[in-house]
Write an enzyme that holds these catalytic residues in place. Structure first.
Site, PDB file in Angstrom:
ATOM      1  N   LYS A 128     -10.153  12.962   8.192  1.00 26.93           N
ATOM      2  CA  LYS A 128      -9.724  12.553   9.515  1.00 26.93           C
ATOM      3  C   LYS A 128      -9.639  13.759  10.446  1.00 26.93           C
ATOM      4  CE  LYS A 128      -6.772   8.652   8.108  1.00 26.93           C
ATOM      5  NZ  LYS A 128      -7.452   7.581   8.826  1.00 26.93           N
ATOM      6  N   LYS A 161       0.850  -1.205   0.000  1.00 28.04           N
ATOM      7  CA  LYS A 161       0.000   0.000   0.000  1.00 28.04           C
ATOM      8  C   LYS A 161       0.876   1.242   0.000  1.00 28.04           C
ATOM      9  CE  LYS A 161      -3.343   2.595   2.865  1.00 28.04           C
ATOM     10  NZ  LYS A 161      -4.211   2.589   4.067  1.00 28.04           N
ATOM     11  N   ASP A 198      -2.598  10.189   3.791  1.00 27.39           N
ATOM     12  CA  ASP A 198      -4.007   9.826   3.929  1.00 27.39           C
ATOM     13  C   ASP A 198      -4.734  10.851   4.800  1.00 27.39           C
ATOM     14  OD1 ASP A 198      -6.461   8.624   4.113  1.00 27.39           O
ATOM     15  OD2 ASP A 198      -5.790   6.924   5.352  1.00 27.39           O
ATOM     16  N   ARG A 242      -7.827  -0.315   0.749  1.00 29.18           N
ATOM     17  CA  ARG A 242      -8.393  -1.490   0.074  1.00 29.18           C
ATOM     18  C   ARG A 242      -8.784  -1.156  -1.364  1.00 29.18           C
ATOM     19  NH1 ARG A 242     -12.933  -1.822   4.666  1.00 29.18           N
ATOM     20  NH2 ARG A 242     -11.250  -0.801   5.811  1.00 29.18           N
ATOM     21  N   GLU A 261      -9.516   3.859   1.965  1.00 28.83           N
ATOM     22  CA  GLU A 261      -8.964   3.987   0.616  1.00 28.83           C
ATOM     23  C   GLU A 261      -7.918   2.930   0.303  1.00 28.83           C
ATOM     24  OE1 GLU A 261      -7.756   5.475   3.140  1.00 28.83           O
ATOM     25  OE2 GLU A 261      -5.632   5.059   2.873  1.00 28.83           O
ATOM     26  N   ASP A 266       1.447   6.103   5.791  1.00 25.82           N
ATOM     27  CA  ASP A 266       0.489   5.211   5.150  1.00 25.82           C
ATOM     28  C   ASP A 266       1.053   4.548   3.889  1.00 25.82           C
ATOM     29  OD1 ASP A 266      -1.944   4.009   5.515  1.00 25.82           O
ATOM     30  OD2 ASP A 266      -3.113   5.533   4.472  1.00 25.82           O
ATOM     31  N   ASP A 272     -12.265   7.238   3.604  1.00 22.71           N
ATOM     32  CA  ASP A 272     -11.075   6.968   4.408  1.00 22.71           C
ATOM     33  C   ASP A 272     -10.677   5.486   4.360  1.00 22.71           C
ATOM     34  OD1 ASP A 272      -8.949   7.503   6.027  1.00 22.71           O
ATOM     35  OD2 ASP A 272     -10.126   7.761   7.873  1.00 22.71           O
TER      36      ASP A 272
HETATM   37  N1  BES Z   1      -4.438   4.417   6.882  1.00 23.47           N
HETATM   38  C1  BES Z   1      -5.621   4.166   7.613  1.00 23.47           C
HETATM   39  C2  BES Z   1      -5.419   3.098   8.681  1.00 23.47           C
HETATM   40  C3  BES Z   1      -4.765   3.556   9.948  1.00 23.47           C
HETATM   41  C4  BES Z   1      -5.433   4.356  10.849  1.00 23.47           C
HETATM   42  C5  BES Z   1      -3.509   3.102  10.273  1.00 23.47           C
HETATM   43  C6  BES Z   1      -4.822   4.728  12.029  1.00 23.47           C
HETATM   44  C7  BES Z   1      -2.912   3.458  11.458  1.00 23.47           C
HETATM   45  C8  BES Z   1      -3.565   4.278  12.336  1.00 23.47           C
HETATM   46  C9  BES Z   1      -6.731   3.684   6.696  1.00 23.47           C
HETATM   47  O1  BES Z   1      -6.706   4.208   5.422  1.00 23.47           O
HETATM   48  C10 BES Z   1      -8.010   4.113   7.321  1.00 23.47           C
HETATM   49  O2  BES Z   1      -8.226   5.288   7.432  1.00 23.47           O
HETATM   50  N2  BES Z   1      -8.809   3.147   7.743  1.00 23.47           N
HETATM   51  C11 BES Z   1     -10.031   3.439   8.383  1.00 23.47           C
HETATM   52  C12 BES Z   1     -11.046   2.469   7.884  1.00 23.47           C
HETATM   53  C13 BES Z   1     -12.466   2.802   8.299  1.00 23.47           C
HETATM   54  C14 BES Z   1     -12.932   4.057   7.603  1.00 23.47           C
HETATM   55  C15 BES Z   1     -13.364   1.634   7.958  1.00 23.47           C
HETATM   56  C16 BES Z   1      -9.817   3.272   9.890  1.00 23.47           C
HETATM   57  O3  BES Z   1      -9.094   2.369  10.298  1.00 23.47           O
HETATM   58  O4  BES Z   1     -10.347   4.086  10.631  1.00 23.47           O
HETATM   59 ZN    ZN Z   2      -4.927   4.774   4.698  1.00 23.46          ZN
HETATM   60 MN    MN Z   3      -7.736   6.050   5.289  1.00 22.73          MN
END
Ligand code: BES
Ligand code: ZN
Ligand code: MN
Length: 497
Positions: free
Chosen positions: A268, A256, A261, A342, A340, A279, A338
């Site tokens: 966020k 990834k 992000d 996947r 993104e 990220d 968010d």
């Molecule tokens: N890059 C983030 C995952 C992440 C969040 C890694 C915090 C480390 C710390 C990912 O893109 C993301 O934002 N995931 C969301 C998914 C949700 C919207 C279903 C998450 O984990 O909040």
């Molecule tokens: Zn992310």
């Molecule tokens: Mn995200």
């Protein structure tokens, strides 16, 4: 830092000139009557020193020693983990000192009863880890770390190979840390592609970089949708390491590469948003692995795929409710912009099919939920293939870069159902790391597949903020095991005749 493996008996160690001598001292009783061994024994007996991991005893200009500074570092039973802990403490004690040449002696370890190869590997990894400093965007030079590190062992025997592997792995870990740490405006998709091109200067490594036009032609509608909100053009990086005949199916690594992000329109909160520069640590780990492969030149084929872009909010950005068409043909309703990672990985997983891979492993800072589930000790590991899962688990343990297998029951995919597309990009809050993996699994049906969620392990927050270089150690270990026994690590039922 320069590393060297050297045969150094105990008496010879005492007469080596260096700025600092670190002696790893086991809990087992010490025999042999050289002077330093005698002193160590006395210190333990008098309870000035306890030979357990994390415990140190230091001296300056001791008589009979050519080292300016002596650090005794306890290692208890001298497991790889204990060696690492001991050297974290000892190298930490040297931090900020002017020590240029450091000797780490393993000559006091009972070579007959401990796994010396594992100790050497742990020692190299721990010292390299301690010596890394970030400087790319500093205007003044950072305080210098030791320049030369000599690893002293009683007898080299077969340790040379373990040492070379560990050193090459450390270089890969360093590269992954460096790119993980670089600020988002200094690590754009274009710059990641440039880093990949640099790797392709090595023997047996090639790279191809696709831009927006080629990606559109491939039909990667999901990846493109994420990149829409950014002024930075996306890049799709294809790395190849060819160490075996072309007929041998490759292992494909997919990293990834979200270089920042923001969350997009589902933006966020501000606190700690800067950490979303990390990220792209999955992508950085793929670059790191290729660095190590280039150095070790093992006999196997590996493909690295890196979808790289930013996730930004903008007038053109994708919106919650949008439906996009992935390269696989499956349509996706985006309920949260968010989620993104996947969305860019699914198209890379479809692209991976063309290599007829023996296994595909994707590596992603995918979910905050994985941090809640496993914290920072173990990466989340998901796999549709038991043998692949086992091979990754074992590699993680051996490399001291562990993961933990998580479930993939179909029940977890229920929440991804929607009336408006084939699949939604998010389910509810429950089991968030599993539902993310279930989303990816829909795109990884044509080969044995595993997914590593490294959201909790790829970087540290707080005062020690920075990339860790994980899971380069795990991946290298896995790949080298594959090179030794092609076909292992994949269940027979999935192996193509
Ligand atoms: N890059 C983030 C995952 C992440 C969040 C890694 C915090 C480390 C710390 C990912 O893109 C993301 O934002 N995931 C969301 C998914 C949700 C919207 C279903 C998450 O984990 O909040
Ligand atoms: Zn992310
Ligand atoms: Mn995200």
């Amino acid at each position: 830092m320069d590393f060297e493996l050297k045969t150094l008996s105990r008496p010879r160690t005492a007469s080596e000139r260096c700025d600092a001598l670190i002696v790893l001292v086991p809990a087992a009783a010490l025999t042999q009557n050289d002077r330093l061994t005698g002193l160590i024994g006395q210190a333990i007996k008098a309870r000035h020193f306890e030979p357990e991991p994390g415990k140190l005893l230091q001296a300056y200009k001791s008589p009979g020693l050519q080292a300016t500074r002596l650090i005794l570092a306890g290692v208890g039973g001298a497991s790889a983990r204990q060696v690492r802990a001991a050297l974290q403490a000892a190298m930490g004690a040297l931090k900020g000192s002017a020590a240029q040449k450091v000797i780490v002696s393993l000559s006091w370890l009972p070579a007959e009863t401990v796994d010396m190869a594992a100790c050497v590997q742990a020692a190299v990894a721990a010292c390299a880890d301690a010596a890394y400093t970030y400087s790319h965007t500093k205007s003044k030079p950072t305080p210098s770390a030791p320049q030369r590190l000599v690893l002293g062992v009683g007898a080299q025997g077969s340790l040379r190979k373990a040492f070379d592997t560990a050193l090459a792995t450390a270089h890969g870990v360093d590269l992954a840390r460096e790119w993980g740490n670089r600020p988002p405006n200094h690590a754009t998709p274009t710059l990641l592609a440039r880093a990949a091109r640099q790797l392709a200067r090595s023997k047996r490594v090639r790279v191809e970089v696709l831009g927006p036009r080629e990606v559109a032609r491939l039909g990667m509608g999901s990846f493109m949708a994420v990149a829409r909100g950014s002024e930075e053009p996306l890049r799709f990086i294809v790395l190849r390491y060819n160490g075996a005949p072309r007929s041998q199916a490759p292992v494909v690594l997919v990293g990834k590469g979200i270089t920042f992000d923001t969350g997009g329109i589902s933006i966020k909160p501000a606190p700690e948003m800067d950490e979303m520069k990390f990220d792209m640590c999955g992508a950085a780990s793929v670059l790191g692995v290729f660095r190590t492969l280039a150095e070790l030149q093992p006999a196997l084929n590996v493909v690295g795929l890196i979808p790289a872009c930013e996730n930004m909010p903008d007038g053109r950005a994708l919106k919650p409710g949008d439906v996009v068409r992935s390269m696989s043909g499956q349509t996706i309703e985006i309920l949260n912009t968010d989620a993104e990672g996947r969305l860019i990985l699914c198209d890379a997983l479809t692209y991976a099919e063309r290599f007829k891979p023996r296994a595909v492993v994707d590596i992603a800072t995918l979910t905050g939920a994985c941090v809640i589930a496993l914290g920072s000790a173990r990466s989340g590991m998901f796999s549709s293939d038991d043998a692949l899962a086992q091979a990754l688990s074992r590699a993680g343990e051996e490399a001291l870069d562990p993961c933990w297998r998580m479930p993939l029951d179909d029940d977890y995919a229920e929440g991804l159902k929607t009336h408006f597309a084939d699949v939604a990009n998010v389910a509810g809050r429950a089991a968030g790391s599993v539902t993310a993996a279930k989303f990816l699994q829909r795109f990884a049906t044509r080969y044995p597949w595993a997914h590593l969620d490294i959201a909790g392990t790829a970087w540290k927050g707080g005062a020690a903020k920075g990339a860790t270089g994980r899971p380069v150690g795990l991946l290298v270990r896995y790949l080298l095991a594959q090179a030794e026994s092609p076909g292992a690590g994949v269940s027979p039922r999935r192996r193509k005749a």
